[in-house]
Design a protein around this motif. Structure first.
Motif, PDB file in Angstrom:
ATOM      1  N   LEU A   5       0.812  -1.222   0.000  1.00  0.00           N
ATOM      2  CA  LEU A   5       0.000   0.000   0.000  1.00  0.00           C
ATOM      3  C   LEU A   5       0.846   1.274   0.000  1.00  0.00           C
ATOM      4  CD1 LEU A   5      -2.058  -2.179   0.762  1.00  0.00           C
ATOM      5  CD2 LEU A   5      -2.911  -0.664   2.554  1.00  0.00           C
ATOM      6  N   THR A   6       0.318   2.299  -0.647  1.00  0.00           N
ATOM      7  CA  THR A   6       0.862   3.641  -0.505  1.00  0.00           C
ATOM      8  C   THR A   6       0.271   4.265   0.760  1.00  0.00           C
ATOM      9  OG1 THR A   6      -0.934   4.684  -1.751  1.00  0.00           O
ATOM     10  CG2 THR A   6       0.987   3.927  -3.005  1.00  0.00           C
ATOM     11  N   PRO A   7       0.835   5.362   1.263  1.00  0.00           N
ATOM     12  CA  PRO A   7       0.234   6.034   2.424  1.00  0.00           C
ATOM     13  C   PRO A   7      -1.188   6.508   2.114  1.00  0.00           C
ATOM     14  CG  PRO A   7       2.483   6.806   2.067  1.00  0.00           C
ATOM     15  CD  PRO A   7       2.115   5.973   0.875  1.00  0.00           C
ATOM     16  N   LEU A   8      -2.001   6.628   3.156  1.00  0.00           N
ATOM     17  CA  LEU A   8      -3.386   7.078   3.000  1.00  0.00           C
ATOM     18  C   LEU A   8      -3.450   8.557   2.652  1.00  0.00           C
ATOM     19  CD1 LEU A   8      -5.190   5.388   6.051  1.00  0.00           C
ATOM     20  CD2 LEU A   8      -5.002   4.546   3.712  1.00  0.00           C
ATOM     21  N   THR A   9      -4.444   8.899   1.839  1.00  0.00           N
ATOM     22  CA  THR A   9      -4.732  10.302   1.514  1.00  0.00           C
ATOM     23  C   THR A   9      -6.179  10.589   1.887  1.00  0.00           C
ATOM     24  OG1 THR A   9      -3.166  10.306  -0.342  1.00  0.00           O
ATOM     25  CG2 THR A   9      -4.858  12.021  -0.324  1.00  0.00           C
ATOM     26  N   LYS A  10      -6.381  11.564   2.767  1.00  0.00           N
ATOM     27  CA  LYS A  10      -7.745  11.929   3.154  1.00  0.00           C
ATOM     28  C   LYS A  10      -8.365  12.781   2.058  1.00  0.00           C
ATOM     29  CE  LYS A  10     -10.521  14.004   6.838  1.00  0.00           C
ATOM     30  NZ  LYS A  10     -10.512  14.738   8.128  1.00  0.00           N
ATOM     31  N   ILE A  11      -9.618  12.477   1.699  1.00  0.00           N
ATOM     32  CA  ILE A  11     -10.307  13.253   0.666  1.00  0.00           C
ATOM     33  C   ILE A  11     -11.615  13.791   1.225  1.00  0.00           C
ATOM     34  CG2 ILE A  11      -9.273  11.912  -1.215  1.00  0.00           C
ATOM     35  CD1 ILE A  11     -12.048  10.568  -1.553  1.00  0.00           C
ATOM     36  N   GLY A  32      -7.938   2.205  -3.440  1.00  0.00           N
ATOM     37  CA  GLY A  32      -8.583   1.473  -2.374  1.00  0.00           C
ATOM     38  C   GLY A  32      -9.215   2.480  -1.427  1.00  0.00           C
ATOM     39  N   LEU A  33     -10.107   1.997  -0.554  1.00  0.00           N
ATOM     40  CA  LEU A  33     -10.839   2.892   0.335  1.00  0.00           C
ATOM     41  C   LEU A  33     -10.671   2.494   1.792  1.00  0.00           C
ATOM     42  CD1 LEU A  33     -14.358   3.508  -1.277  1.00  0.00           C
ATOM     43  CD2 LEU A  33     -12.399   5.047  -1.223  1.00  0.00           C
ATOM     44  N   LEU A  44      -9.586  -3.164  -0.648  1.00  0.00           N
ATOM     45  CA  LEU A  44      -8.461  -3.017  -1.574  1.00  0.00           C
ATOM     46  C   LEU A  44      -8.953  -2.594  -2.952  1.00  0.00           C
ATOM     47  CD1 LEU A  44      -6.516  -6.231  -0.518  1.00  0.00           C
ATOM     48  CD2 LEU A  44      -5.866  -3.864   0.007  1.00  0.00           C
ATOM     49  N   PRO A  45      -8.092  -1.968  -3.765  1.00  0.00           N
ATOM     50  CA  PRO A  45      -8.521  -1.490  -5.096  1.00  0.00           C
ATOM     51  C   PRO A  45      -9.103  -2.581  -5.976  1.00  0.00           C
ATOM     52  CG  PRO A  45      -6.356  -0.606  -4.528  1.00  0.00           C
ATOM     53  CD  PRO A  45      -6.689  -1.612  -3.476  1.00  0.00           C
ATOM     54  N   GLN A  46      -8.521  -3.772  -5.920  1.00  0.00           N
ATOM     55  CA  GLN A  46      -8.945  -4.839  -6.821  1.00  0.00           C
ATOM     56  C   GLN A  46     -10.336  -5.380  -6.479  1.00  0.00           C
ATOM     57  OE1 GLN A  46      -6.318  -4.830  -4.765  1.00  0.00           O
ATOM     58  NE2 GLN A  46      -5.720  -6.873  -4.072  1.00  0.00           N
ATOM     59  N   VAL A  47     -10.814  -5.139  -5.248  1.00  0.00           N
ATOM     60  CA  VAL A  47     -12.111  -5.676  -4.836  1.00  0.00           C
ATOM     61  C   VAL A  47     -13.244  -5.080  -5.667  1.00  0.00           C
ATOM     62  CG1 VAL A  47     -13.753  -5.818  -2.926  1.00  0.00           C
ATOM     63  CG2 VAL A  47     -11.313  -6.171  -2.504  1.00  0.00           C
ATOM     64  N   ALA A  48     -13.169  -3.772  -5.918  1.00  0.00           N
ATOM     65  CA  ALA A  48     -14.223  -3.122  -6.701  1.00  0.00           C
ATOM     66  C   ALA A  48     -14.263  -3.656  -8.125  1.00  0.00           C
ATOM     67  CB  ALA A  48     -14.017  -1.612  -6.707  1.00  0.00           C
ATOM     68  N   GLU A  63      -3.386   3.685  -2.982  1.00  0.00           N
ATOM     69  CA  GLU A  63      -3.136   2.838  -4.139  1.00  0.00           C
ATOM     70  C   GLU A  63      -2.338   1.628  -3.692  1.00  0.00           C
ATOM     71  OE1 GLU A  63      -1.763   4.951  -7.655  1.00  0.00           O
ATOM     72  OE2 GLU A  63      -2.672   6.804  -6.898  1.00  0.00           O
ATOM     73  N   ALA A  64      -2.251   0.619  -4.532  1.00  0.00           N
ATOM     74  CA  ALA A  64      -1.570  -0.611  -4.137  1.00  0.00           C
ATOM     75  C   ALA A  64      -0.891  -1.257  -5.330  1.00  0.00           C
ATOM     76  CB  ALA A  64      -2.556  -1.592  -3.511  1.00  0.00           C
ATOM     77  N   GLN A  65       0.281  -1.802  -5.066  1.00  0.00           N
ATOM     78  CA  GLN A  65       0.916  -2.699  -6.027  1.00  0.00           C
ATOM     79  C   GLN A  65       0.430  -4.106  -5.681  1.00  0.00           C
ATOM     80  OE1 GLN A  65       5.234  -2.096  -6.725  1.00  0.00           O
ATOM     81  NE2 GLN A  65       5.036  -0.418  -5.247  1.00  0.00           N
ATOM     82  N   VAL A  66      -0.269  -4.734  -6.608  1.00  0.00           N
ATOM     83  CA  VAL A  66      -0.897  -6.031  -6.356  1.00  0.00           C
ATOM     84  C   VAL A  66      -0.217  -7.084  -7.231  1.00  0.00           C
ATOM     85  CG1 VAL A  66      -3.069  -7.307  -6.324  1.00  0.00           C
ATOM     86  CG2 VAL A  66      -3.065  -4.840  -5.891  1.00  0.00           C
ATOM     87  N   PHE A  67       0.212  -8.159  -6.615  1.00  0.00           N
ATOM     88  CA  PHE A  67       0.857  -9.240  -7.377  1.00  0.00           C
ATOM     89  C   PHE A  67       0.579 -10.562  -6.678  1.00  0.00           C
ATOM     90  CE2 PHE A  67       3.700  -6.907  -4.621  1.00  0.00           C
ATOM     91  CZ  PHE A  67       4.337  -7.868  -3.842  1.00  0.00           C
ATOM     92  N   ALA A  68       0.578 -11.639  -7.448  1.00  0.00           N
ATOM     93  CA  ALA A  68       0.172 -12.940  -6.920  1.00  0.00           C
ATOM     94  C   ALA A  68       1.017 -14.050  -7.527  1.00  0.00           C
ATOM     95  CB  ALA A  68      -1.307 -13.187  -7.217  1.00  0.00           C
TER      96      ALA A  68
END
Length: 468
Positions: free
Chosen positions: A386-392, A404-405, A417-421, A456-461
């Motif tokens: 994960l990247t650091p959180l950003t408040k919006i 991601g949220l 996580l971003p990929q869930v949506a 945001e996230a770097q996702v790998f499997a």
């Protein structure tokens, strides 16, 4: 001199005249649009201008891609349909009425564009023009404080396109200015023929072939009505050299109930401009070797813990894995979720965060029984760094597929996580509601004081066994 107000000529015909219905339908289109994960620095869009029942959802797809950007001025370039003239008209001082209220012309920007091109205002060109008017509600919903510069093209001429393109190359350097080129494609051909012609036209648009489009149109070929605006934009994009055009959607009028014997085509596209390198430091992606190392480490950690309850003793080969980062480990067994636990932020080095998250996902996710050694060979491991959180404060900033949220209210907090949506086909609104539910909150808590964070996230499997 008092500023003139142009009334909403086409409300109730091209689009709803009821302000509540109008806003609702646009917001629903925006919410249903998946943002491109890579979309950023969008400086221009291409959209249709037919009645909303036919092309509204197509236009919304382009506006939705830019909605999270901070836009203060929208230059709308449309073709003349109701007043014949040669050249280009720039409305420099007026207000435009829609069911959603007034939207003002940005007089300084209009004057600048007039100065760069030499064109003036031809009032008759704007009085009845629908290609400009139907864009205004989208702009009012996306950027309520934005102003506009209405530009109407008369009969398309090469010199007009060149003048406007030259001006646009200077204007599009400003990230708070959006250029909208509006056109419909072929008109009233049988559907099969229309789709064939439109496919060829879209290919030319995608390849920035402004000259070819202009030549076809001036020969009288039935390819599009807005060749002046579109060719000007494409020529400017070609001159800028750092641009990328994305075709978002093509549709024809049969989707809105029109007859297949007389079809009109519609396209939506975005134009990105790569900013110059600032030389600043940006967060680098993990290398393939580093990703493989973390995946091996996660599997080893689960295996050792299941065997003897001890985590591995490990020294990473890459210094990047010593950086403190949040991470989640997700387990799947035969395509089904088997566990997912992680840390939004971590005081540990990344490799230790992955070790801990992997073990917890295997044995401490209360939704599942602990993973056994026997089933572990069939478990696939996925890691999200994960990247650091950003408040919006504006939910429109959320880009589905990229962000991601985290929803937080009091002591309750939920993360998706971003990929869930993407995996579930959720739009922005559903994503927000689901994140609220994950936090144990009502689905509309994001409207009622809950804090919203993106990351945001770097996702790998791991690769499936047949591919390994």
């Amino acid at each position: 001199m008092a500023q003139t107000t142009r009334p909403a000529v086409w409300a109730g015909q091209f689009y709803p005249d009821n302000p509540f219905q109008l806003r609702q339908i646009i917001e629903e289109w925006f919410a249903a649009t998946l943002s491109l994960p890579s979309a950023k620095n969008i400086r221009a869009i291409i959209v249709p201008h037919a009645g909303y029942i036919y092309s509204g959802s197509v236009a919304a797809k382009a506006y939705a891609q830019v909605k999270s950007q901070s836009i203060s001025t929208v230059i709308i370039m449309g073709p003349a349909h109701h007043y014949g003239f040669r050249g280009v008209s720039i409305d420099q001082d007026a207000r435009y009425q829609t069911p959603l209220g007034l939207i003002e012309v940005d007089s300084p920007w209009a004057a600048k564009l007039a100065q760069l091109t030499g064109y003036k205002t031809i009032p008759q060109a704007h009085k009845q023009e629908h290609s400009i008017e139907v864009q205004l509600p989208f702009i009012q919903v996306a950027w309520p404080q934005a102003k506009i510069v209405p530009v109407v093209f008369g009969y398309p001429r090469h010199k007009d396109v060149q003048k406007m393109a030259k001006a646009l190359t200077k204007i599009m350097a400003n990230p708070q200015v959006l250029v909208v080129a509006t056109t419909d494609l072929s008109h009233y051909l049988p559907q099969a023929k229309a789709n064939q012609v439109d496919a060829q036209t879209i290919k030319l648009i995608e390849n920035l072939q402004a000259e070819t489009l202009l030549q076809k149109a001036t020969r009288g070929e039935n390819i599009m009505c807005g060749v002046g605006p579109v060719s000007s934009l494409l020529l400017a994009a070609k001159q800028l050299k750092t641009s990328r055009l994305h075709i978002l959607e093509y549709r024809d009028s049969t989707a809105g109930g029109g007859p297949a014997s007389q079809v009109v085509g519609y396209v939506a596209a975005t134009l990105e401009i790569s900013p110059p390198s600032s030389g600043g430091k940006t967060e680098e992606a993990l290398t393939e070797q580093e990703k493989k190392e973390l995946l091996r480490l996660a599997r080893e950690a689960i295996t050792l813990f299941l065997q003897n309850k001890n985590p591995p003793h490990y020294t990473p080969s890459s210094p990047r894995l010593l950086e403190k980062k949040g991470a989640f480990v997700t387990l799947h067994h035969k395509g089904r979720l088997r566990g997912c636990i992680g840390f939004i932020e971590s005081s540990l080095p990344l490799y230790q965060t992955v070790i801990q998250a992997a073990i917890y996902a295997a044995v401490k996710d209360v939704r599942f029984n602990p993973v056994s050694l026997d089933e572990l060979p069939d478990v696939e491991i996925e890691i999200s760094v994960l990247t650091p959180l950003t408040k919006i404060t504006n939910p429109a900033q959320i880009q589905v597929g990229r962000h991601g949220l985290v929803i937080e209210k009091g002591r309750q907090k939920g993360l998706l996580l971003p990929q869930v949506a993407l995996e579930n086909g959720w739009d922005r609104l559903t994503f927000l509601r689901r994140a609220c539910l994950k936090a144990g909150l009502p689905p509309n808590a994001w409207r009622q004081g809950a804090k919203i964070f993106t990351f945001e996230a770097q996702v790998f499997a791991e690769k499936p066994k047949e591919e390994a």
